[in-house]
Design a protein around this motif. Structure first.
Motif, mmCIF file in Angstrom:
data_model
loop_
_atom_site.group_PDB
_atom_site.id
_atom_site.type_symbol
_atom_site.label_atom_id
_atom_site.label_comp_id
_atom_site.label_asym_id
_atom_site.label_seq_id
_atom_site.Cartn_x
_atom_site.Cartn_y
_atom_site.Cartn_z
ATOM 1 N N GLN A 168 7.700 -6.474 -1.532
ATOM 2 C CA GLN A 168 8.749 -5.752 -3.259
ATOM 3 C C GLN A 168 7.695 -4.348 -3.682
ATOM 4 N N LEU A 169 6.731 -4.131 -3.115
ATOM 5 C CA LEU A 169 5.791 -2.651 -3.982
ATOM 6 C C LEU A 169 6.083 -1.731 -2.830
ATOM 7 N N ALA A 170 6.739 -1.986 -1.545
ATOM 8 C CA ALA A 170 7.304 -0.679 -0.590
ATOM 9 C C ALA A 170 8.151 0.295 -1.286
ATOM 10 N N GLU A 171 9.424 -0.944 -2.040
ATOM 11 C CA GLU A 171 10.461 -0.307 -2.330
ATOM 12 C C GLU A 171 9.705 0.779 -3.677
ATOM 13 N N CYS A 172 8.714 0.303 -4.227
ATOM 14 C CA CYS A 172 8.614 1.221 -5.670
ATOM 15 C C CYS A 172 7.637 2.753 -5.554
ATOM 16 N N ARG A 173 7.204 2.106 -4.151
ATOM 17 C CA ARG A 173 5.364 2.697 -3.834
ATOM 18 C C ARG A 173 5.742 3.274 -2.763
ATOM 19 N N PRO A 174 6.786 4.155 -2.473
ATOM 20 C CA PRO A 174 6.848 4.669 -0.816
ATOM 21 C C PRO A 174 5.836 5.302 -0.256
ATOM 22 N N ASP A 215 5.262 -6.098 30.927
ATOM 23 C CA ASP A 215 5.969 -5.228 29.893
ATOM 24 C C ASP A 215 5.689 -5.446 28.931
ATOM 25 N N LEU A 216 4.934 -7.274 28.205
ATOM 26 C CA LEU A 216 4.229 -8.007 27.153
ATOM 27 C C LEU A 216 3.573 -6.599 26.125
ATOM 28 N N ALA A 217 3.167 -5.287 26.883
ATOM 29 C CA ALA A 217 1.929 -4.813 25.944
ATOM 30 C C ALA A 217 2.687 -3.936 25.186
ATOM 31 N N ASP A 218 3.709 -3.598 25.537
ATOM 32 C CA ASP A 218 4.570 -2.866 23.955
ATOM 33 C C ASP A 218 4.828 -3.496 22.836
ATOM 34 N N ASP A 219 4.861 -5.379 23.377
ATOM 35 C CA ASP A 219 5.583 -5.307 21.722
ATOM 36 C C ASP A 219 4.687 -6.399 21.659
ATOM 37 N N LEU A 220 3.346 -6.380 22.142
ATOM 38 C CA LEU A 220 2.145 -5.931 21.543
ATOM 39 C C LEU A 220 1.868 -5.281 20.704
ATOM 40 N N ASP A 221 1.882 -4.030 21.079
ATOM 41 C CA ASP A 221 1.379 -2.369 20.153
ATOM 42 C C ASP A 221 2.423 -2.569 19.299
ATOM 43 N N ALA A 222 3.818 -2.954 19.332
ATOM 44 C CA ALA A 222 4.242 -2.768 18.273
ATOM 45 C C ALA A 222 4.353 -4.006 17.116
ATOM 46 N N TRP A 223 3.476 -5.099 17.301
ATOM 47 C CA TRP A 223 3.591 -6.377 16.539
ATOM 48 C C TRP A 223 2.435 -5.678 15.707
ATOM 49 N N VAL A 224 1.701 -5.061 16.384
ATOM 50 C CA VAL A 224 -0.230 -4.516 15.898
ATOM 51 C C VAL A 224 0.460 -3.511 15.056
ATOM 52 N N ARG A 225 0.903 -2.240 15.663
ATOM 53 C CA ARG A 225 1.787 -1.449 14.256
ATOM 54 C C ARG A 225 2.460 -2.469 12.975
ATOM 55 N N SER A 226 3.042 -2.850 13.315
ATOM 56 C CA SER A 226 4.027 -3.944 12.387
ATOM 57 C C SER A 226 3.294 -4.542 11.635
ATOM 58 N N THR A 227 1.621 -5.478 11.247
ATOM 59 C CA THR A 227 0.853 -5.460 10.747
ATOM 60 C C THR A 227 0.031 -5.232 10.519
ATOM 61 N N ALA A 228 -0.707 -3.984 11.114
ATOM 62 C CA ALA A 228 -1.923 -3.249 10.629
ATOM 63 C C ALA A 228 -2.072 -2.652 9.107
ATOM 64 N N PRO A 229 -0.830 -2.222 8.164
ATOM 65 C CA PRO A 229 -0.876 -2.303 6.945
ATOM 66 C C PRO A 229 -0.817 -2.725 6.144
ATOM 67 N N ARG A 230 -0.073 -4.127 6.323
ATOM 68 C CA ARG A 230 -0.320 -4.955 5.418
ATOM 69 C C ARG A 230 -1.699 -5.697 5.282
ATOM 70 N N LEU A 231 -2.176 -5.843 6.421
ATOM 71 C CA LEU A 231 -4.091 -6.135 6.488
ATOM 72 C C LEU A 231 -4.734 -5.070 5.841
ATOM 73 N N GLY A 232 -3.610 -3.835 5.654
ATOM 74 C CA GLY A 232 -5.118 -2.996 5.133
ATOM 75 C C GLY A 232 -5.632 -1.791 6.261
ATOM 76 N N VAL A 233 -4.741 -1.879 7.511
ATOM 77 C CA VAL A 233 -5.633 -0.779 8.210
ATOM 78 C C VAL A 233 -4.235 0.187 8.402
ATOM 79 N N ALA A 234 -5.107 1.583 8.309
ATOM 80 C CA ALA A 234 -4.307 2.745 8.334
ATOM 81 C C ALA A 234 -4.396 2.772 10.111
ATOM 82 N N PRO A 235 -3.009 3.353 10.238
ATOM 83 C CA PRO A 235 -2.747 3.119 11.741
ATOM 84 C C PRO A 235 -3.513 3.956 12.588
#
Length: 722
Positions: free
Chosen positions: A312-318, A421-441
């Protein structure tokens, strides 16, 4: 005196959710209400109610209905339920969900055995979904029989959790078929912690009284399916209700008021949260109180709320939202309100789906890598369990990445090094989750680079060392007086594998146990070129079993199998306790330089043996030489003192035998003792003209630093893997 327990008024939340599943003439099992129109139970209970084989794998047709009753709400009213197709998990013999083979009769544990029933109408007035929590060791639980009456009930104590089941000791009451599918209720925390699924059987034959004080009959064992495994097996299951939290509520309300500044924003978030949690929205009545209450009353509801607020806030504070002070503040408050949950249900399910395919790193190694400072953590049974444990920890001061993300990054690094091949999916999961946990990429990328470099160094060292040969671990459960046995056989190797491969829940003779061991050696370790170690885990009362002299007789096409000569056979104690672990650890660490200790006939008094062991606190290798009827007492003293290795002769206790056995272990590395004992047994067999050779009745207790007892057993396991 009856051992049953009457439900107390404090159990009202359980009574409002307890469901009895009816067969054609009587209750066949139970279930628990998890939503106004959903009931969670065992698949074998549904099969029994429909008159099918209990392990029938086929999905019941939509036209077949199950009759249910909420006996504590309306005893006379019956309800009709149908199996939800996407939440049908019949019992199966293998962990893989797509493996349809039902388990053989008597096999414990098996997998699956879960079902969700959808009611044709909502539950009657007064019924409420049950609150759930993960089970906690040391918390007694209560189970109700399917009749719904206050009696009979039973009391049980969780002993150990190992996917797919929790093992419990029954403290009072008798396990019957009507308990299947019913909830385990933790009175202290007022929540359901699992579903009853099975009990350890003894084929209906009474166990004779123990012949001596050493031979204590173990408590009856019951097995249950815990919440974490339910969620793993049923990814489509709506989040369950949890006991409402009290701490942090006002802080959460205040922060939501600061972030969601318009009524429309609050209403949008409430509608989206209700939809994701499978609950009814308050509509125009939605406010911040409704929003917070909905999130705090559901499992993983607070992380789900944070996900929605983030969007919700990402739409207001890109851009840069995760690094703002407001977002850091709500994350901090969320840890107060929901301290063990960081991931929303969807993110947790997505991660579990990836980890279920991953065997890149041992779960216990992962915990030691991420939490080197934690003094005592539970022993994880798989990577899903390990990440559940990591989710409950906060990062150390100065470390920007929480242990959960650290763990997933390490798993991805190991998976990539193994070519998965699973490593790419795990890395993608981390990239998506980290900002929501307050962690910079950037912090994640730096941590991943450091973890990859450290793993490359460790792999280079590991390549210079030989892999450990596999071990076949036999959890042996003798039936007094010791001529018949039930067992579970596990395979362990240095690559991280540790799983049960064969079980026998009805009593068989020793030659059938040996035949099963031989089968496992052939099919599971493929007669490894290194002699696979065969370990028998038994309680101290059974340490004198002649397992190393057992034999599988030969036939016309094959030669006989004599495990004590063909393989290194050792005994291991199944009753290490936390009280003796410190002494065991100290003696194990001193093994390369510790003296060998002799306990002879002068030490048969337990007080004397205890004193001798206390004055030699680093002696990890002991030779016992006393009369057969006294050996059990001395062996128990050795176990309680934390002794690593005990060598003794079952018949001879002369001065010469003690000299021979001390000479056998003198100057030899402790890791080579099992092989030295095997050679002595072989020498005795090769010299039939010398019936007095000490190798004939030589026995070895060998609890090495790599002690890893099986996680499921009717005997109480107090110590998990060190």
């Amino acid at each position: 005196m009856r051992p049953h327990v009457s439900p107390a008024p404090a159990d009202a939340p359980l009574h409002r959710a307890f469901v009895s599943v009816l067969g054609q003439v009587r209750p066949v099992g139970a279930g628990v209400l998890i939503a106004p129109r959903l009931v969670l139970t065992c698949a074998h209970v549904v099969n029994s109610a429909l008159g099918r084989d209990r392990f029938e794998p086929a999905l019941p047709p939509r036209g077949e209905t199950v009759v249910l009753r909420l006996p504590h709400i309306d005893r006379e009213r019956t309800l009709v339920g149908r199996v939800v197709p996407e939440m049908w998990r019949p019992p199966r013999s293998r962990p893989e969900p797509g493996h349809p083979v039902p388990p053989p009769a008597g096999t414990l544990p098996y997998y699956g055995d879960l079902a969700v029933l959808e009611l044709d109408t909502e539950a009657p007035t007064g019924a409420e979904p049950a609150p759930f929590l993960s089970h906690r060791e040391g918390n007694e639980v209560v189970a109700l029989w399917a009749s719904g009456h206050a009696l009979p009930t039973l009391r049980a104590m969780p002993r150990v959790s190992a996917h797919p089941w929790i093992a419990l000791d029954v403290l009072g009451g008798t396990v019957a078929e009507g308990f299947s599918g019913g909830p385990l209720w933790d009175r202290e925390r007022q929540a359901v912690t699992g579903l009853v699924v099975a009990a350890h059987e003894t084929s209906g034959r009474p166990v004779p009284p123990a012949p001596a004080p050493d031979h204590h009959r173990p408590p009856a064992a019951m097995y249950a399916i815990g919440l974490s495994y339910v969620e793993t097996e049923l990814p489509a299951l709506p989040p369950v209700v949890v006991p409402a939290a009290g701490r942090g509520r006002q802080q959460l309300l205040w922060m939501l008021e600061q972030l969601l500044t318009t009524r429309q924003a609050v209403r949008d978030c409430e509608e989206r949260l209700a939809a994701r949690l499978g609950r009814r929205s308050a509509g125009s009545a939605a406010d911040v109180e409704q929003l917070a209450g909905l999130a705090m009353g559901m499992r993983r509801g607070v992380p789900e709320l944070l996900d929605i607020v983030y969007d919700q806030l990402a739409e207001c504070r890109p851009g840069g939202l995760a690094e703002t002070g407001d977002w850091a503040g709500i994350l901090r408050i969320a840890r107060v309100v929901s301290p063990r949950e960081r991931l929303s249900p969807g993110r947790r399910r997505n991660l579990n789906a990836l980890l279920a395919q991953c065997r890149a790193i041992d779960p216990a190694v992962l915990l030691r890598t991420v939490l080197p400072y934690a003094d005592a953590t539970p022993t994880p049974v798989d990577l899903v369990d390990a990440t559940d444990i990591l989710e409950g920890y906060d990062p150390q001061p100065g470390q920007p990445i929480p242990p959960l993300l650290q763990g997933v990054v390490h798993i991805g690094v190991h998976a990539r090094a193994g070519g998965a091949d699973l490593a790419d999916d795990l890395d993608a999961w981390v990239r998506s989750t980290a900002p929501r946990l307050g962690v910079a990429p950037a912090a994640v990328e730096q941590f991943r680079a450091d973890a990859a470099a450290a793993h490359a160094r460790e792999a280079a060292v590991a390549r210079r060392t030989d892999a450990a040969p596999p071990r076949v671990q036999v959890e042996l459960l003798p039936v007094p007086p010791g001529h018949l046995f039930t067992y579970q056989i596990w395979v362990w190797n240095g690559d991280g594998r540790h799983e049960v491969v064969l079980t026998q829940d009805t009593e068989v003779a020793s030659h059938q146990v040996v035949e099963a061991i031989r089968q496992v050696l052939r099919t599971e370790v493929q007669e490894h070129p290194e002699t696979a170690l065969v370990e028998f885990f038994v309680s101290p009362a059974w340490l004198r079993l002649d397992v190393d002299t057992w034999e599988f007789p030969s036939d016309a096409e094959d030669s006989g199998f004599y495990p004590g000569i063909t393989r290194r056979v050792v005994l291991r104690s199944s009753e290490r306790t936390r009280e003796t672990y410190a002494a065991w650890k100290r003696r194990s660490s001193a093994l390369p330089t510790s003296p060998r200790l002799l306990l002879d006939e002068r030490c048969t008094d337990p007080a004397v043996a205890r004193a001798r062991l206390e004055v030699s606190p680093e002696a990890g290798i002991v030779v016992v030489c006393c009369e057969r009827q006294q050996q059990g007492r001395v062996l128990r003293q050795c176990i309680e003192a934390g002794v690593h290795t005990v060598l003794w002769h079952r018949e001879d206790h002369s001065g010469q035998i003690s000299t021979d056995l001390l000479a056998l272990v003198e100057g030899i590395d402790h890791t080579q003792i099992p092989e030295a004992v095997r050679l002595e047994r072989a020498k005795a067999m090769a010299d039939p003209d010398c019936p007095t050779h000490h190798g004939r009745r030589l026995s070895l207790l060998h609890d090495g630093p790599d002690h890893r007892p099986p996680p499921l057993a009717p005997d109480p396991w107090a110590l998990t893997r060190p």
